[in-house]
Design a protein around this motif. Structure first.
Motif, mmCIF file in Angstrom:
data_model
loop_
_atom_site.group_PDB
_atom_site.id
_atom_site.type_symbol
_atom_site.label_atom_id
_atom_site.label_comp_id
_atom_site.label_asym_id
_atom_site.label_seq_id
_atom_site.Cartn_x
_atom_site.Cartn_y
_atom_site.Cartn_z
ATOM 1 N N ALA A 1 -3.101 -5.508 -16.803
ATOM 2 C CA ALA A 1 -3.890 -5.102 -15.738
ATOM 3 C C ALA A 1 -3.361 -5.047 -14.498
ATOM 4 O O ALA A 1 -3.128 -3.956 -13.628
ATOM 5 N N VAL A 2 -2.279 -6.037 -14.161
ATOM 6 C CA VAL A 2 -1.666 -6.018 -12.902
ATOM 7 C C VAL A 2 -0.621 -5.197 -13.124
ATOM 8 O O VAL A 2 -0.209 -4.500 -11.925
ATOM 9 N N GLY A 3 0.201 -5.031 -14.149
ATOM 10 C CA GLY A 3 1.064 -4.034 -14.472
ATOM 11 C C GLY A 3 0.629 -2.765 -14.291
ATOM 12 O O GLY A 3 1.410 -1.806 -13.765
ATOM 13 N N ALA A 4 -0.610 -2.296 -14.786
ATOM 14 C CA ALA A 4 -1.180 -1.136 -14.508
ATOM 15 C C ALA A 4 -1.275 -0.759 -13.150
ATOM 16 O O ALA A 4 -0.941 0.396 -12.485
ATOM 17 N N THR A 5 -1.902 -1.788 -12.437
ATOM 18 C CA THR A 5 -1.712 -1.509 -10.851
ATOM 19 C C THR A 5 -0.443 -1.156 -10.202
ATOM 20 O O THR A 5 -0.310 -0.156 -9.425
ATOM 21 N N TRP A 6 0.448 -2.057 -10.503
ATOM 22 C CA TRP A 6 2.012 -1.882 -10.018
ATOM 23 C C TRP A 6 2.402 -0.516 -10.330
ATOM 24 O O TRP A 6 2.823 0.111 -9.506
ATOM 25 N N TRP A 7 2.353 -0.117 -11.710
ATOM 26 C CA TRP A 7 3.147 1.416 -12.106
ATOM 27 C C TRP A 7 2.128 2.414 -11.282
ATOM 28 O O TRP A 7 2.893 3.559 -11.094
ATOM 29 N N VAL A 8 1.002 2.509 -11.159
ATOM 30 C CA VAL A 8 0.258 3.513 -10.308
ATOM 31 C C VAL A 8 0.890 3.602 -8.934
ATOM 32 O O VAL A 8 0.916 4.758 -8.389
ATOM 33 N N PHE A 9 1.635 2.504 -8.203
ATOM 34 C CA PHE A 9 1.920 2.707 -7.020
ATOM 35 C C PHE A 9 3.365 2.963 -7.038
ATOM 36 O O PHE A 9 3.994 3.507 -5.658
ATOM 37 N N VAL A 10 4.094 3.013 -8.038
ATOM 38 C CA VAL A 10 5.493 3.300 -8.000
ATOM 39 C C VAL A 10 5.791 4.794 -7.832
ATOM 40 O O VAL A 10 4.985 5.775 -8.529
ATOM 41 N N ASN A 11 6.468 5.188 -6.761
ATOM 42 C CA ASN A 11 7.046 6.653 -6.779
ATOM 43 C C ASN A 11 5.497 7.479 -6.109
ATOM 44 O O ASN A 11 5.671 8.693 -6.263
ATOM 45 N N THR A 12 4.758 6.606 -5.359
ATOM 46 C CA THR A 12 3.628 7.432 -4.824
ATOM 47 C C THR A 12 3.637 7.040 -3.221
ATOM 48 O O THR A 12 4.075 6.244 -3.147
ATOM 49 N N THR A 13 2.826 7.852 -2.780
ATOM 50 C CA THR A 13 2.860 7.565 -1.390
ATOM 51 C C THR A 13 1.596 7.613 -0.479
ATOM 52 O O THR A 13 1.086 6.931 0.169
ATOM 53 N N SER A 14 1.030 8.767 -0.782
ATOM 54 C CA SER A 14 -0.664 8.860 -0.543
ATOM 55 C C SER A 14 -1.824 8.768 -1.285
ATOM 56 O O SER A 14 -1.538 8.231 -2.451
ATOM 57 N N ARG A 15 -2.982 8.614 -1.041
ATOM 58 C CA ARG A 15 -4.100 8.140 -1.581
ATOM 59 C C ARG A 15 -4.278 9.206 -2.618
ATOM 60 O O ARG A 15 -4.438 9.052 -3.899
ATOM 61 N N GLY A 16 -4.192 10.473 -2.524
ATOM 62 C CA GLY A 16 -4.117 11.658 -3.811
ATOM 63 C C GLY A 16 -3.137 11.355 -4.846
ATOM 64 O O GLY A 16 -3.499 11.508 -5.746
ATOM 65 N N GLU A 17 -1.716 11.115 -4.272
ATOM 66 C CA GLU A 17 -0.674 10.875 -5.309
ATOM 67 C C GLU A 17 -1.144 9.697 -6.062
ATOM 68 O O GLU A 17 -0.920 9.734 -7.451
ATOM 69 N N THR A 18 -1.577 8.602 -5.727
ATOM 70 C CA THR A 18 -1.967 7.420 -6.441
ATOM 71 C C THR A 18 -3.159 7.661 -7.464
ATOM 72 O O THR A 18 -3.275 7.288 -8.407
ATOM 73 N N LEU A 19 -4.471 8.553 -6.827
ATOM 74 C CA LEU A 19 -5.280 8.824 -7.672
ATOM 75 C C LEU A 19 -5.058 9.587 -8.892
ATOM 76 O O LEU A 19 -5.398 9.357 -9.914
ATOM 77 N N VAL A 20 -4.108 10.567 -8.590
ATOM 78 C CA VAL A 20 -3.654 11.462 -9.684
ATOM 79 C C VAL A 20 -2.686 10.798 -10.678
ATOM 80 O O VAL A 20 -2.931 10.758 -12.093
ATOM 81 N N VAL B 1 -8.360 0.414 1.510
ATOM 82 C CA VAL B 1 -7.687 -0.547 2.184
ATOM 83 C C VAL B 1 -6.510 0.279 2.874
ATOM 84 O O VAL B 1 -5.386 0.807 2.319
ATOM 85 N N LEU B 2 -6.543 0.677 4.123
ATOM 86 C CA LEU B 2 -5.329 1.050 4.852
ATOM 87 C C LEU B 2 -5.191 2.568 4.254
ATOM 88 O O LEU B 2 -3.614 2.553 3.990
ATOM 89 N N PRO B 3 -5.970 3.321 4.238
ATOM 90 C CA PRO B 3 -5.637 4.703 3.188
ATOM 91 C C PRO B 3 -4.599 5.524 3.989
ATOM 92 O O PRO B 3 -4.679 5.738 5.142
ATOM 93 N N VAL B 4 -3.805 5.896 3.038
ATOM 94 C CA VAL B 4 -2.823 7.018 3.775
ATOM 95 C C VAL B 4 -3.230 8.740 3.215
ATOM 96 O O VAL B 4 -3.231 8.701 1.897
#
Length: 496
Positions: free
Chosen positions: A213-232, A328-331
């Motif tokens: 679960a922690v790994g899934a969260t981490w890799w969702v954030f890799v190479n993303t910047t904004s809220r929309g990128e992370t959701l996709v 949390v501090l959305p971009v």
């Protein structure tokens, strides 16, 4: 998705070379670990270290890549030691893992090198959880990491260094800012919060496989910047995992850890990770999931129940990332997209100025590096607007505008490439109209980024001079961009 992966352009067959070299480098690293007498845990650790050394190091120059590669063990070995030493202290282990998550994201502020070192640190801690590493295994795991990074380096910088013949491709720096205005600072807080949620819920699901679960969260954030990128990206991760689990049921489970066919399929998965990474995160995650299943088969613990648990843990991790970026501090997507589009437009002007100076006789002017930078920036624009052009986006008006902006930026890039090719021709001569055309391009960029009127093109559409024809194409694309970028909405550019 099949068309995107297997029919996507691959100029110079770079993706194919990238993937083939990875199979060679990782395969040799595992063989070296085997010849050194390492156990299966050592071989797995070494293979992962080689994979990361070949995958994550993306500095613009060969020298920079070599320096980053040398630094990988300096970061990874202390993290590996901490993970092993805290193996029997759950609270300290978990808090340290969250600290590694936050630091691994925060160091992205220092560009590609920070990104590489952050990923390596996280994955080193992750693989220690995967293997349940203990202090007595540390000497073997240290040796495996060092041998594998050395082997991967020999392949990358010696045996098959195809980058020597390529111009350096600069990686665009992240948007500037200070304090909480800096995107990487906000993301570090978001990732740590999301990982904390994933860690707690993941442990409720499984006391042994919670790190998924922690790994899934981490890799969702890799190479993303904004809220929309992370959701996709979260959606694509879950989709790729589901597809990988389905394939694993058909392929990995029936093998029961048989060595030879598993080794062949592991090589195919490594190839798939590297070959698809640039064009489809979903397909990359499919390859990662099948690779993990094959490794669990070698360890003798793979069964359908484990695959169901992986799906559940991945869902928890993706949910943690979604909650973090929403609350949390959305971009916002608009903030990031606006910044990347402005930088791409300014790069258009810089490319034009360099090409014009070269045509005017300045031997020191060279638009080639600027063209490579423009390609990188347009790639970042494409990534930032991915939420807007996603098939599930219900806002059809913004989707059309975003696609129009991307198409026109691609037109600019195509004309700039043509202009650079003309400028590189030693027979090309300066035309007095070039200065005026370049001025209009500069004025067009300033208008789009500053709010003025985009000047009309004064070049005839039938211009036969190649440089003028390409400049006309740039002017026309800039003029056409004014409409979608300024369409009424709550954002001055594509909006989100």
């Amino acid at each position: 998705m099949l068309k995107r992966v297997f029919m996507a352009p691959d100029p110079g067959r770079l993706r194919l070379r990238f993937a083939a070299r990875a199979v060679l480098g990782v395969g040799l690293a595992v063989v070296v670990c085997g010849l050194a007498g390492h156990s299966l845990a050592g071989a797995v650790t070494g293979g992962l270290a080689a994979l990361l050394a070949l995958f994550t190091v993306t500095d613009a120059t060969g020298r920079g890549q070599a320096v980053t590669t040398v630094l990988l063990p300096a970061v990874g070995l202390p993290v590996l030691a901490a993970a092993a030493e805290l193996h029997d202290q759950p609270v300290a282990r978990d808090l340290t893992f969250l600290a590694v998550v936050g630091a691994g994201v925060y160091v992205r502020r220092w560009g590609p090198r920070g990104h590489s070192l952050g990923v390596f640190a996280f994955m080193t801690y992750f693989v220690a959880q995967f293997l349940h590493a203990t202090p007595r295994q540390l000497p073997e795991l240290y040796a495996a990491v060092l041998l594998s990074v050395l082997t991967a380096s020999a392949v990358r910088f010696g045996l098959w260094c195809y980058e020597r013949r390529l111009p350096p491709a600069p990686a665009p720096a992240p948007p500037p800012g200070t304090g909480l205005a800096r995107v990487t600072t906000r993301q570090a807080i978001q990732a740590t919060t999301g990982a904390g949620f994933a860690l707690v819920v993941g442990q409720l699901l499984s006391g042994e496989r919670w790190y998924w679960a922690v790994g899934a969260t981490w890799w969702v954030f890799v190479n993303t910047t904004s809220r929309g990128e992370t959701l996709v990206r979260g959606f694509r991760r879950v989709l790729g995992t589901v597809m990988g689990i389905g394939l694993g049921l058909l392929v990995a489970v029936p093998l029961h850890g048989a060595a030879v066919p598993t080794a062949v399929l592991l090589a195919v998965c490594v190839f798939g990770i590297f070959y698809t990474a640039a064009v489809s995160y979903t397909w990359m995650m499919l390859s990662v999931t099948v690779l993990a299943e094959l490794l669990y088969g070698l360890l003798g613990v793979l069964d359908p129940a484990l695959l169901a648990l992986r799906f559940a843990e991945t869902g928890v991790g993706a949910l943690g990332a979604v909650l973090a970026v929403l609350f949390v501090l959305p971009v916002t997507t608009h903030t990031v997209t606006d910044a990347w589009i402005r930088r791409a437009l300014r790069c258009v002007h810089a490319c034009t100025a360099e090409a014009a100076a070269r045509l005017a006789g300045d031997e020191g002017a060279d638009p080639t590096a600027r063209v490579a930078e423009l390609e990188q920036l347009i790639g970042r624009v494409r990534l930032s607007v991915a939420p807007l052009v996603h098939p599930l986006n219900p806002m059809l008006g913004r989707k059309r505008r975003a696609r129009r902006v991307l198409a026109l930026l691609d037109d600019c890039a195509r004309e700039i490439r043509g202009l650079a090719a003309v400028a590189a021709d030693p027979e090309a001569s300066h035309d007095a109209r070039l200065a005026a055309a370049c001025w209009r391009v500069e004025a067009g960029v300033e208008a789009l980024t500053g709010g003025g009127d985009v000047p009309e093109s004064a070049i005839e559409a039938t211009a036969t001079e190649p440089a003028l024809a390409h400049l006309h194409g740039v002017e026309r694309a800039l003029a056409d961009l004014a409409k979608p970028l300024r369409a009424p909405s709550r954002s001055p550019l594509v909006g989100a």
